[in-house]
Design a protein around this motif. Structure first.
Motif, mmCIF file in Angstrom:
data_model
loop_
_atom_site.group_PDB
_atom_site.id
_atom_site.type_symbol
_atom_site.label_atom_id
_atom_site.label_comp_id
_atom_site.label_asym_id
_atom_site.label_seq_id
_atom_site.Cartn_x
_atom_site.Cartn_y
_atom_site.Cartn_z
ATOM 1 N N THR A 168 -4.671 -4.855 -4.195
ATOM 2 C CA THR A 168 -5.463 -4.416 -5.338
ATOM 3 C C THR A 168 -4.888 -5.005 -6.601
ATOM 4 O O THR A 168 -3.709 -5.333 -6.678
ATOM 5 C CB THR A 168 -5.460 -2.882 -5.437
ATOM 6 O OG1 THR A 168 -4.106 -2.433 -5.388
ATOM 7 C CG2 THR A 168 -6.244 -2.274 -4.300
ATOM 8 N N GLU A 189 0.827 -1.207 0.000
ATOM 9 C CA GLU A 189 0.000 0.000 0.000
ATOM 10 C C GLU A 189 0.863 1.259 0.000
ATOM 11 O O GLU A 189 0.561 2.234 -0.696
ATOM 12 C CB GLU A 189 -0.912 -0.004 1.235
ATOM 13 C CG GLU A 189 -2.132 -0.892 1.092
ATOM 14 C CD GLU A 189 -3.162 -0.278 0.161
ATOM 15 O OE1 GLU A 189 -3.812 0.712 0.542
ATOM 16 O OE2 GLU A 189 -3.298 -0.783 -0.971
ATOM 17 N N SER A 190 1.949 1.218 0.775
ATOM 18 C CA SER A 190 2.837 2.367 0.863
ATOM 19 C C SER A 190 3.476 2.668 -0.500
ATOM 20 O O SER A 190 3.515 3.818 -0.948
ATOM 21 C CB SER A 190 3.922 2.104 1.910
ATOM 22 O OG SER A 190 4.853 3.165 1.944
ATOM 23 N N LYS A 191 3.947 1.630 -1.166
ATOM 24 C CA LYS A 191 4.598 1.825 -2.463
ATOM 25 C C LYS A 191 3.582 2.184 -3.544
ATOM 26 O O LYS A 191 3.894 2.943 -4.470
ATOM 27 C CB LYS A 191 5.382 0.564 -2.843
ATOM 28 C CG LYS A 191 6.592 0.340 -1.954
ATOM 29 C CD LYS A 191 7.532 -0.725 -2.513
ATOM 30 C CE LYS A 191 8.776 -0.827 -1.641
ATOM 31 N NZ LYS A 191 9.783 -1.761 -2.191
ATOM 32 N N LEU A 192 2.365 1.647 -3.418
ATOM 33 C CA LEU A 192 1.324 1.979 -4.387
ATOM 34 C C LEU A 192 0.951 3.455 -4.293
ATOM 35 O O LEU A 192 0.801 4.149 -5.308
ATOM 36 C CB LEU A 192 0.089 1.107 -4.149
ATOM 37 C CG LEU A 192 -1.121 1.380 -5.044
ATOM 38 C CD1 LEU A 192 -0.783 1.155 -6.515
ATOM 39 C CD2 LEU A 192 -2.306 0.513 -4.629
ATOM 40 N N GLN A 193 0.811 3.944 -3.068
ATOM 41 C CA GLN A 193 0.459 5.352 -2.863
ATOM 42 C C GLN A 193 1.569 6.271 -3.387
ATOM 43 O O GLN A 193 1.290 7.314 -4.003
ATOM 44 C CB GLN A 193 0.195 5.616 -1.391
ATOM 45 C CG GLN A 193 -1.094 4.970 -0.877
ATOM 46 C CD GLN A 193 -1.271 5.111 0.623
ATOM 47 O OE1 GLN A 193 -0.527 5.842 1.274
ATOM 48 N NE2 GLN A 193 -2.246 4.402 1.177
ATOM 49 N N ALA A 194 2.821 5.874 -3.150
ATOM 50 C CA ALA A 194 3.949 6.676 -3.639
ATOM 51 C C ALA A 194 3.968 6.695 -5.161
ATOM 52 O O ALA A 194 4.231 7.743 -5.788
ATOM 53 C CB ALA A 194 5.252 6.114 -3.100
ATOM 54 N N TYR A 195 3.645 5.552 -5.761
ATOM 55 C CA TYR A 195 3.603 5.465 -7.217
ATOM 56 C C TYR A 195 2.503 6.366 -7.778
ATOM 57 O O TYR A 195 2.712 7.140 -8.718
ATOM 58 C CB TYR A 195 3.380 4.025 -7.656
ATOM 59 C CG TYR A 195 2.956 3.889 -9.094
ATOM 60 C CD1 TYR A 195 3.902 3.902 -10.112
ATOM 61 C CD2 TYR A 195 1.612 3.773 -9.444
ATOM 62 C CE1 TYR A 195 3.516 3.807 -11.447
ATOM 63 C CE2 TYR A 195 1.214 3.672 -10.764
ATOM 64 C CZ TYR A 195 2.169 3.693 -11.766
ATOM 65 O OH TYR A 195 1.792 3.611 -13.077
ATOM 66 N N GLU A 196 1.311 6.259 -7.216
ATOM 67 C CA GLU A 196 0.188 7.043 -7.715
ATOM 68 C C GLU A 196 0.418 8.539 -7.552
ATOM 69 O O GLU A 196 -0.036 9.350 -8.367
ATOM 70 C CB GLU A 196 -1.096 6.618 -6.987
ATOM 71 C CG GLU A 196 -1.554 5.212 -7.355
ATOM 72 C CD GLU A 196 -2.770 4.767 -6.558
ATOM 73 O OE1 GLU A 196 -2.988 5.323 -5.459
ATOM 74 O OE2 GLU A 196 -3.492 3.860 -7.023
ATOM 75 N N LYS A 197 1.153 8.902 -6.519
ATOM 76 C CA LYS A 197 1.424 10.316 -6.259
ATOM 77 C C LYS A 197 2.425 10.899 -7.253
ATOM 78 O O LYS A 197 2.298 12.069 -7.676
ATOM 79 C CB LYS A 197 1.950 10.490 -4.835
ATOM 80 C CG LYS A 197 2.178 11.936 -4.427
ATOM 81 C CD LYS A 197 2.644 12.006 -2.974
ATOM 82 C CE LYS A 197 2.865 13.452 -2.543
ATOM 83 N NZ LYS A 197 3.310 13.553 -1.122
ATOM 84 N N ASN A 228 -4.516 -0.963 -10.883
ATOM 85 C CA ASN A 228 -4.111 0.241 -10.158
ATOM 86 C C ASN A 228 -2.742 0.723 -10.599
ATOM 87 O O ASN A 228 -2.311 1.809 -10.246
ATOM 88 C CB ASN A 228 -4.101 -0.015 -8.652
ATOM 89 C CG ASN A 228 -5.500 -0.113 -8.098
ATOM 90 O OD1 ASN A 228 -6.398 0.517 -8.617
ATOM 91 N ND2 ASN A 228 -5.662 -0.917 -7.066
ATOM 92 N N THR A 229 -2.035 -0.143 -11.294
ATOM 93 C CA THR A 229 -0.687 0.237 -11.735
ATOM 94 C C THR A 229 -0.649 0.357 -13.251
ATOM 95 O O THR A 229 0.370 0.163 -13.875
ATOM 96 C CB THR A 229 0.337 -0.811 -11.271
ATOM 97 O OG1 THR A 229 -0.033 -2.106 -11.774
ATOM 98 C CG2 THR A 229 0.401 -0.867 -9.753
#
Length: 202
Positions: A193, A70-78, A197-198
């Motif tokens: 997810t 989740e942490s890496k996904l949020q950083a990616y999306e940001k 999402n990616t």
């Protein structure tokens, strides 16, 4: 104690206690409930405790994996919109691999919990099996069946108290204990997810 009932049913399907007697002896049939006997034994609480500990360990590992994802996904999306294409694709590949790893861990954790339960329950079932056979032989029973398959029968045909006594459990203290709550498998954490999402952002 998850799946104990299934293990007990399987036990009875392959291990009906049968005892040969001479022809001059009358047919004598007894019945019992292996699940009930198991739940009266001290080992029952130990099994439940060990399964709970094992399940907790697996769940903690899964939660750690998911938190990292989740942490890496949020950083990616940001930051995806400003990332170089090569870096963005590398991040997407990393997230997909982490997602797959989480799903694989969920599958293997479930298998691990089932194997742990079987390894703990099987020796106790074997112990109960021997006690049933010993009681049947000593008391002259030709057959012993599961009371779950019994539609009608005399009360004195229930050998459960004799089996408990043979196992060192005081029948007077034995109660109709309900089956313990199942140990939760390590799959309760929200799954990662999907790879949508990616999805690449142009």
């Amino acid at each position: 104690m998850n799946k104990i009932k299934l293990l007990v049913v399987a036990f009875f399907l392959i291990s009906f206690a049968s005892f040969a007697q001479s022809n001059d002896q009358p047919l004598k049939i007894g019945y019992t409930n292996v699940e009930y006997i198991l739940l009266q034994m001290p080992e029952s609480k130990q099994i439940e405790s060990q399964l709970k500990d094992h399940s907790t360990q697996l769940e903690n590992q899964l939660k750690g994996k998911y938190a990292e994802y989740e942490s890496k996904l949020q950083a990616y999306e940001k930051g995806a919109a400003t990332m170089d294409k090569t870096i963005r694709e590398d991040k997407e590949k990393e997230l997909m691999n982490m997602n797959n790893s989480i799903q694989e861990f969920q599958r293997t954790a479930q298998m691990s919990l089932q194997q742990k339960e079987k390894s703990l329950v099987d020796p106790v079932i074997a112990k109960i099996d021997k006690a049933i056979k010993d009681v049947a032989k000593e008391s002259g029973y030709t057959y012993v069946i599961s009371n779950q398959a019994l539609l009608a029968g005399p009360e004195d045909g229930d050998i459960s108290p004799l089996v408990l006594k043979k196992l060192g459990v005081d029948p007077a203290k034995a109660q109709q204990t309900p089956e313990p709550a199942a140990a939760k498998p390590a799959t309760t954490t929200k799954p990662a997810t999907s790879s949508k999402n990616t999805k690449k952002k142009n």
